[in-house]
Design a protein around this motif. Structure first.
Motif, PDB file in Angstrom:
ATOM      1  N   ASN A 128     -10.358  -3.719  -5.484  1.00 48.30           N
ATOM      2  CA  ASN A 128     -10.252  -2.435  -5.962  1.00 48.30           C
ATOM      3  C   ASN A 128      -9.450  -1.035  -6.040  1.00 48.30           C
ATOM      4  O   ASN A 128      -8.755  -0.281  -6.427  1.00 48.30           O
ATOM      5  CB  ASN A 128     -12.069  -1.779  -5.171  1.00 48.30           C
ATOM      6  N   LEU A 129      -8.406  -1.755  -5.394  1.00 47.25           N
ATOM      7  CA  LEU A 129      -7.083  -0.539  -4.973  1.00 47.25           C
ATOM      8  C   LEU A 129      -6.189  -0.599  -6.519  1.00 47.25           C
ATOM      9  O   LEU A 129      -5.489  -0.356  -6.115  1.00 47.25           O
ATOM     10  CB  LEU A 129      -6.643  -0.850  -3.881  1.00 47.25           C
ATOM     11  N   SER A 130      -6.880  -2.024  -6.769  1.00 42.51           N
ATOM     12  CA  SER A 130      -5.607  -1.559  -8.109  1.00 42.51           C
ATOM     13  C   SER A 130      -6.786  -0.863  -9.537  1.00 42.51           C
ATOM     14  O   SER A 130      -5.496  -0.807  -9.941  1.00 42.51           O
ATOM     15  CB  SER A 130      -6.192  -3.286  -8.973  1.00 42.51           C
ATOM     16  N   ASN A 131      -7.048   0.070  -8.819  1.00 41.61           N
ATOM     17  CA  ASN A 131      -7.430   0.823  -9.880  1.00 41.61           C
ATOM     18  C   ASN A 131      -6.926   1.312 -10.031  1.00 41.61           C
ATOM     19  O   ASN A 131      -6.970   2.415  -9.243  1.00 41.61           O
ATOM     20  CB  ASN A 131      -9.597   1.415  -9.866  1.00 41.61           C
ATOM     21  N   LYS A 132      -6.029   2.166 -11.141  1.00 40.72           N
ATOM     22  CA  LYS A 132      -4.889   3.261 -11.176  1.00 40.72           C
ATOM     23  C   LYS A 132      -5.973   4.601 -11.799  1.00 40.72           C
ATOM     24  O   LYS A 132      -5.065   5.358 -11.149  1.00 40.72           O
ATOM     25  CB  LYS A 132      -4.228   3.323 -12.224  1.00 40.72           C
ATOM     26  N   GLY A 133      -7.015   4.651 -12.088  1.00 44.15           N
ATOM     27  CA  GLY A 133      -7.877   5.796 -11.812  1.00 44.15           C
ATOM     28  C   GLY A 133      -7.434   6.455 -10.389  1.00 44.15           C
ATOM     29  O   GLY A 133      -8.034   7.358 -10.403  1.00 44.15           O
ATOM     30  N   ASN A 134      -8.055   5.246  -9.229  1.00 38.86           N
ATOM     31  CA  ASN A 134      -8.486   6.501  -8.359  1.00 38.86           C
ATOM     32  C   ASN A 134      -7.228   6.137  -7.237  1.00 38.86           C
ATOM     33  O   ASN A 134      -7.539   6.977  -6.435  1.00 38.86           O
ATOM     34  CB  ASN A 134      -9.121   5.368  -7.938  1.00 38.86           C
ATOM     35  N   TYR A 135      -6.270   5.702  -7.832  1.00 40.59           N
ATOM     36  CA  TYR A 135      -4.666   5.139  -6.201  1.00 40.59           C
ATOM     37  C   TYR A 135      -3.905   5.319  -7.361  1.00 40.59           C
ATOM     38  O   TYR A 135      -3.671   4.060  -8.567  1.00 40.59           O
ATOM     39  CB  TYR A 135      -4.955   3.716  -5.735  1.00 40.59           C
TER      40      TYR A 135
ATOM     41  N   PRO B 238       4.336  -1.538  -8.070  1.00 39.63           N
ATOM     42  CA  PRO B 238       4.643  -2.976  -8.027  1.00 39.63           C
ATOM     43  C   PRO B 238       4.989  -4.115  -7.035  1.00 39.63           C
ATOM     44  O   PRO B 238       3.691  -4.614  -6.460  1.00 39.63           O
ATOM     45  CB  PRO B 238       5.421  -3.564  -9.721  1.00 39.63           C
ATOM     46  N   LYS B 239       6.134  -3.177  -6.104  1.00 35.24           N
ATOM     47  CA  LYS B 239       6.151  -4.194  -5.112  1.00 35.24           C
ATOM     48  C   LYS B 239       4.865  -3.357  -3.923  1.00 35.24           C
ATOM     49  O   LYS B 239       5.170  -4.656  -3.027  1.00 35.24           O
ATOM     50  CB  LYS B 239       7.535  -2.980  -4.641  1.00 35.24           C
ATOM     51  N   ASP B 240       3.717  -2.267  -3.673  1.00 34.97           N
ATOM     52  CA  ASP B 240       3.037  -2.603  -3.157  1.00 34.97           C
ATOM     53  C   ASP B 240       1.664  -3.395  -2.994  1.00 34.97           C
ATOM     54  O   ASP B 240       2.005  -4.316  -1.891  1.00 34.97           O
ATOM     55  CB  ASP B 240       2.491  -0.901  -3.046  1.00 34.97           C
ATOM     56  N   ALA B 241       1.947  -4.048  -4.771  1.00 33.52           N
ATOM     57  CA  ALA B 241       1.061  -4.487  -4.728  1.00 33.52           C
ATOM     58  C   ALA B 241       1.258  -5.939  -4.243  1.00 33.52           C
ATOM     59  O   ALA B 241       0.840  -6.776  -3.691  1.00 33.52           O
ATOM     60  CB  ALA B 241       0.411  -4.626  -6.935  1.00 33.52           C
ATOM     61  N   GLU B 242       2.564  -6.197  -4.669  1.00 35.38           N
ATOM     62  CA  GLU B 242       3.819  -7.562  -4.389  1.00 35.38           C
ATOM     63  C   GLU B 242       3.107  -8.060  -2.618  1.00 35.38           C
ATOM     64  O   GLU B 242       3.275  -9.398  -2.396  1.00 35.38           O
ATOM     65  CB  GLU B 242       4.558  -7.904  -4.902  1.00 35.38           C
ATOM     66  N   LYS B 243       3.932  -6.949  -2.382  1.00 35.42           N
ATOM     67  CA  LYS B 243       3.352  -7.098  -0.375  1.00 35.42           C
ATOM     68  C   LYS B 243       1.843  -6.987   0.008  1.00 35.42           C
ATOM     69  O   LYS B 243       2.081  -8.414   0.430  1.00 35.42           O
ATOM     70  CB  LYS B 243       3.979  -5.853   0.330  1.00 35.42           C
ATOM     71  N   ILE B 244       1.044  -6.823  -1.216  1.00 34.24           N
ATOM     72  CA  ILE B 244      -0.466  -6.847  -0.471  1.00 34.24           C
ATOM     73  C   ILE B 244      -0.974  -8.559  -0.694  1.00 34.24           C
ATOM     74  O   ILE B 244      -1.387  -9.397  -0.046  1.00 34.24           O
ATOM     75  CB  ILE B 244      -2.086  -6.562  -1.536  1.00 34.24           C
ATOM     76  N   VAL B 245      -0.730  -9.111  -2.080  1.00 33.55           N
ATOM     77  CA  VAL B 245      -0.997 -10.111  -2.205  1.00 33.55           C
ATOM     78  C   VAL B 245       0.380 -10.916  -1.694  1.00 33.55           C
ATOM     79  O   VAL B 245      -0.496 -12.088  -1.289  1.00 33.55           O
ATOM     80  CB  VAL B 245      -0.799 -10.588  -3.608  1.00 33.55           C
ATOM     81  N   SER B 246       1.241 -10.652  -1.444  1.00 33.92           N
ATOM     82  CA  SER B 246       2.692 -11.880  -0.379  1.00 33.92           C
ATOM     83  C   SER B 246       1.083 -12.066   1.235  1.00 33.92           C
ATOM     84  O   SER B 246       1.880 -12.964   1.285  1.00 33.92           O
ATOM     85  CB  SER B 246       3.579 -11.281  -0.617  1.00 33.92           C
ATOM     86  N   ALA B 247       0.940 -11.177   1.594  1.00 31.54           N
ATOM     87  CA  ALA B 247       0.533 -10.707   3.202  1.00 31.54           C
ATOM     88  C   ALA B 247      -1.129 -11.750   2.773  1.00 31.54           C
ATOM     89  O   ALA B 247      -0.652 -12.459   3.640  1.00 31.54           O
ATOM     90  CB  ALA B 247       0.581  -9.933   3.419  1.00 31.54           C
ATOM     91  N   LEU B 248      -1.589 -11.705   2.123  1.00 31.39           N
ATOM     92  CA  LEU B 248      -2.545 -12.669   2.054  1.00 31.39           C
ATOM     93  C   LEU B 248      -2.875 -13.895   1.352  1.00 31.39           C
ATOM     94  O   LEU B 248      -3.050 -14.498   2.670  1.00 31.39           O
ATOM     95  CB  LEU B 248      -3.438 -11.967   0.746  1.00 31.39           C
ATOM     96  N   SER B 249      -1.255 -14.738   0.538  1.00 26.47           N
ATOM     97  CA  SER B 249      -0.972 -15.458   0.244  1.00 26.47           C
ATOM     98  C   SER B 249      -0.483 -15.721   2.012  1.00 26.47           C
ATOM     99  O   SER B 249      -0.910 -17.376   1.751  1.00 26.47           O
ATOM    100  CB  SER B 249      -0.081 -15.697  -0.713  1.00 26.47           C
ATOM    101  N   ARG B 250      -0.206 -14.942   2.410  1.00 27.76           N
ATOM    102  CA  ARG B 250       0.633 -15.947   4.047  1.00 27.76           C
ATOM    103  C   ARG B 250      -0.255 -16.284   4.370  1.00 27.76           C
ATOM    104  O   ARG B 250      -0.311 -17.819   5.537  1.00 27.76           O
ATOM    105  CB  ARG B 250       1.832 -15.086   4.146  1.00 27.76           C
ATOM    106  N   GLU B 251      -1.501 -15.061   4.407  1.00 24.46           N
ATOM    107  CA  GLU B 251      -2.735 -15.598   6.097  1.00 24.46           C
ATOM    108  C   GLU B 251      -3.682 -16.831   4.983  1.00 24.46           C
ATOM    109  O   GLU B 251      -3.810 -17.785   6.813  1.00 24.46           O
ATOM    110  CB  GLU B 251      -2.795 -14.319   5.915  1.00 24.46           C
TER     111      GLU B 251
END
Length: 75
Positions: free
Chosen positions: A30-37, A41-54
């Motif tokens: 839900n954080l991907s909603n640019k209307g609210n947040y 792109p670096k923030d998004a990549e960090k989130i996806v990388s952290a989840l992928s790593r886990e």
């Protein structure tokens, strides 16, 4: 504890924990909603990388009982 009891406990906990994890991942999505947040792109990549790593660490633990990882995440 018998094998049947251990299996029942595993199934009960796995179903609950996986359902909770899926719910939390969807909330992160839900954080991907640019209307609210606002995010980069670096923030998004960090989130996806952290989840992928886990997820890779989780798979390693089931494959060979190893692979602990750092639970902390910071942007």
């Amino acid at each position: 504890m018998s094998e049947t009891e251990r299996r029942a406990k595993f199934v009960h906990l796995a179903e609950r924990r996986v359902a909770n994890a899926i719910k939390q991942i969807r909330l992160i999505g839900n954080l991907s909603n640019k209307g609210n947040y606002s995010y980069t792109p670096k923030d998004a990549e960090k989130i996806v990388s952290a989840l992928s790593r886990e997820v890779r660490a989780l798979k390693a633990r089931f494959d060979d009982n190893g692979g602990d990882s750092e639970p902390e995440f910071k942007l």
